[in-house]
Scaffold this motif. Structure first.
Motif, PDB file in Angstrom:
ATOM      1  N   LYS A   4      -6.578   1.406  -6.535  1.00 54.94           N
ATOM      2  CA  LYS A   4      -5.129   1.398  -6.590  1.00 54.94           C
ATOM      3  C   LYS A   4      -4.619   0.095  -7.188  1.00 54.94           C
ATOM      4  O   LYS A   4      -5.168  -0.976  -6.931  1.00 54.94           O
ATOM      5  CB  LYS A   4      -4.541   1.594  -5.185  1.00 54.94           C
ATOM      6  CG  LYS A   4      -4.677   3.006  -4.653  1.00 54.94           C
ATOM      7  CD  LYS A   4      -3.900   3.165  -3.368  1.00 54.94           C
ATOM      8  CE  LYS A   4      -3.935   4.608  -2.883  1.00 54.94           C
ATOM      9  NZ  LYS A   4      -3.138   4.791  -1.637  1.00 54.94           N
ATOM     10  N   GLU A   6      -2.089  -2.529  -6.894  1.00 52.90           N
ATOM     11  CA  GLU A   6      -1.139  -2.981  -5.880  1.00 52.90           C
ATOM     12  C   GLU A   6       0.189  -3.396  -6.501  1.00 52.90           C
ATOM     13  O   GLU A   6       1.250  -3.233  -5.891  1.00 52.90           O
ATOM     14  CB  GLU A   6      -1.743  -4.144  -5.075  1.00 52.90           C
ATOM     15  CG  GLU A   6      -2.939  -3.728  -4.226  1.00 52.90           C
ATOM     16  CD  GLU A   6      -3.418  -4.853  -3.331  1.00 52.90           C
ATOM     17  OE1 GLU A   6      -2.793  -5.944  -3.379  1.00 52.90           O
ATOM     18  OE2 GLU A   6      -4.391  -4.652  -2.594  1.00 52.90           O
ATOM     19  N   GLU A   9       1.882  -0.042  -6.794  1.00 53.81           N
ATOM     20  CA  GLU A   9       2.097   0.665  -5.527  1.00 53.81           C
ATOM     21  C   GLU A   9       3.158  -0.006  -4.671  1.00 53.81           C
ATOM     22  O   GLU A   9       3.884   0.661  -3.924  1.00 53.81           O
ATOM     23  CB  GLU A   9       0.781   0.753  -4.742  1.00 53.81           C
ATOM     24  CG  GLU A   9      -0.318   1.541  -5.441  1.00 53.81           C
ATOM     25  CD  GLU A   9       0.102   2.978  -5.712  1.00 53.81           C
ATOM     26  OE1 GLU A   9       0.845   3.545  -4.901  1.00 53.81           O
ATOM     27  OE2 GLU A   9      -0.309   3.524  -6.749  1.00 53.81           O
ATOM     28  N   LYS A  45       4.995   6.322 -10.884  1.00 51.79           N
ATOM     29  CA  LYS A  45       5.761   5.715  -9.796  1.00 51.79           C
ATOM     30  C   LYS A  45       7.205   6.220  -9.815  1.00 51.79           C
ATOM     31  O   LYS A  45       7.798   6.476  -8.751  1.00 51.79           O
ATOM     32  CB  LYS A  45       5.734   4.195  -9.938  1.00 51.79           C
ATOM     33  CG  LYS A  45       6.283   3.454  -8.713  1.00 51.79           C
ATOM     34  CD  LYS A  45       5.396   3.657  -7.496  1.00 51.79           C
ATOM     35  CE  LYS A  45       5.924   2.886  -6.292  1.00 51.79           C
ATOM     36  NZ  LYS A  45       5.091   3.122  -5.088  1.00 51.79           N
TER      37      LYS A  45
END
Length: 382
Positions: A4, A6, A9, A45
């Motif tokens: 992932k 970060e 995210e 996103k």
């Protein structure tokens, strides 16, 4: 299992909108901007917040609309005119530009200027800026424009006197008669500017006659199958043959027959002028001679080498290696040499028609006078 990101995210809605706005205003290389993710990740996103995905096309349209909404027509024209006058556009093609609070890549800024000004107005402004810079350079280097510099003027006078026995070539009755006859045939009067419509009509007629001549030579086998690989070559070859005659124009000269002065496959050779001609109209020639001391040229070369396109990487060999060797050989042996760069085309009823503006300038405006053309257009030789 994918790791992932970060940085991505942890973005909240406000941050996603801020990054999205920056992208839409032209800073489209998100990795280079230090975000640590690309557009694909940002769109994923955005999807989590129920937002539509972004695209490069949408970004450019957004910037054009932004400029139109926030600036008047007068402000837009003045800003673009000042930019064209103050900047080297060959650098802008590879570095991009920042204007109106937006960023435009080298592929976008011309499209943007045309959308804001209209194609005709943009071309006039760009040409005006180019001529102004050329004038400034000539004044700086030679003390005047064309023959305005004293040293240049004296050298030209001495050459004319040695060749024609007069200080002004038009004082030679034979030359004056020849020029008058050419103007009468081409433009319908003693002056090439007697009638712009007549002049343009005469040029178009010559272009079409050249095309018919090429078709005829193909039909009769005078031009071998596979020769004249582009419409640029077809048009130039047809005009050269119309003017100089078929026997005086050699295609793909230098290898067959071999010429030690220029041991390369030259596009055309005019026997009577001992003139070598290269049509460097394809994008792989870079639109100008490569200069290893020019930062923008070096940057462009490095970008091409780093490209994922094999064709772009191959163009480096043509522009930065092969063409450099050809130019060196032409210089070293002092041959009569012309190179033409205009690879643009205009949409006509019969399809895309090559402009060949620099070739047309030499052929029509200078009546194939090599020395005079090179003096005024040094970029078209070595």
């Amino acid at each position: 299992m994918a790791t992932k990101n970060e940085n991505l995210e942890n973005l909240d809605l406000e941050q996603v909108l801020a990054v999205s706005e920056r992208y839409m205003m032209g800073w489209t290389d998100l990795m280079a901007a230090g975000y640590g993710f690309r557009l694909k990740g940002l769109n994923r996103k955005r999807g989590e917040f129920g937002l539509e995905p972004l695209s490069a096309e949408g970004s450019l349209a957004h910037r054009i609309d932004f400029v139109k909404e926030h600036f008047t027509d007068t402000e837009i024209e003045r800003t673009i005119a000042e930019y064209l006058a103050q900047n080297r556009m060959d650098e802008a093609r590879w570095q991009g530009i920042e204007l109106f609070g937006c960023r435009f890549s080298g592929k976008e800024y011309v499209k943007t200027f045309k959308a804001l000004l209209g194609s005709v107005r943009y071309r006039k402004m760009a040409e005006g800026a180019r001529v102004a810079k050329l004038t400034e350079t000539q004044i700086e280097q030679y003390g005047g424009v064309g023959l305005a510099g004293a040293a240049t003027k004296e050298a030209a006078r001495a050459t004319v006197e040695a060749r024609y026995g007069v200080s002004n070539v038009m004082q030679n009755t034979e030359v004056a008669a020849r020029v008058a006859a050419t103007n009468e045939e081409r433009y319908g009067g003693a002056s090439p500017f007697c009638d712009v419509a007549v002049r343009e009509k005469a040029e178009v007629a010559k272009w079409r006659a050249a095309q018919e001549r090429v078709a005829e030579m193909r039909a009769t086998g005078e031009v071998q199958a596979g020769a004249l690989k582009s419409r640029y070559e077809e048009m130039a070859f047809g005009l050269l043959v119309e003017k100089f005659g078929r026997d005086d124009v050699l295609y793909e000269y230098g290898i067959h027959p071999s010429d030690a002065r220029y041991p390369h496959n030259c596009d055309f050779y005019i026997c009577s002028l001992d003139l070598f001609i290269e049509l460097n109209c394809h994008y792989s020639h870079g639109n100008h001679w490569f200069d290893a001391n020019d930062k923008s040229d070096v940057q462009r070369r490095d970008q091409l080498l780093a490209s994922s396109s094999a064709r772009s990487r191959r163009s480096v060999v043509t522009w930065c290696e092969k063409d450099v060797v050809k130019r060196h050989d032409a210089q070293r042996n002092g041959i009569n040499f012309l190179v033409f760069w205009d690879g643009s085309a205009s949409r006509k009823s019969e399809g895309n028609v090559p402009n060949l503006s620099d070739f047309k300038c030499w052929f029509f405006d200078y009546d194939c006078d090599v020395e005079r053309f090179i003096r005024d257009h040094p970029e078209n030789s070595y």
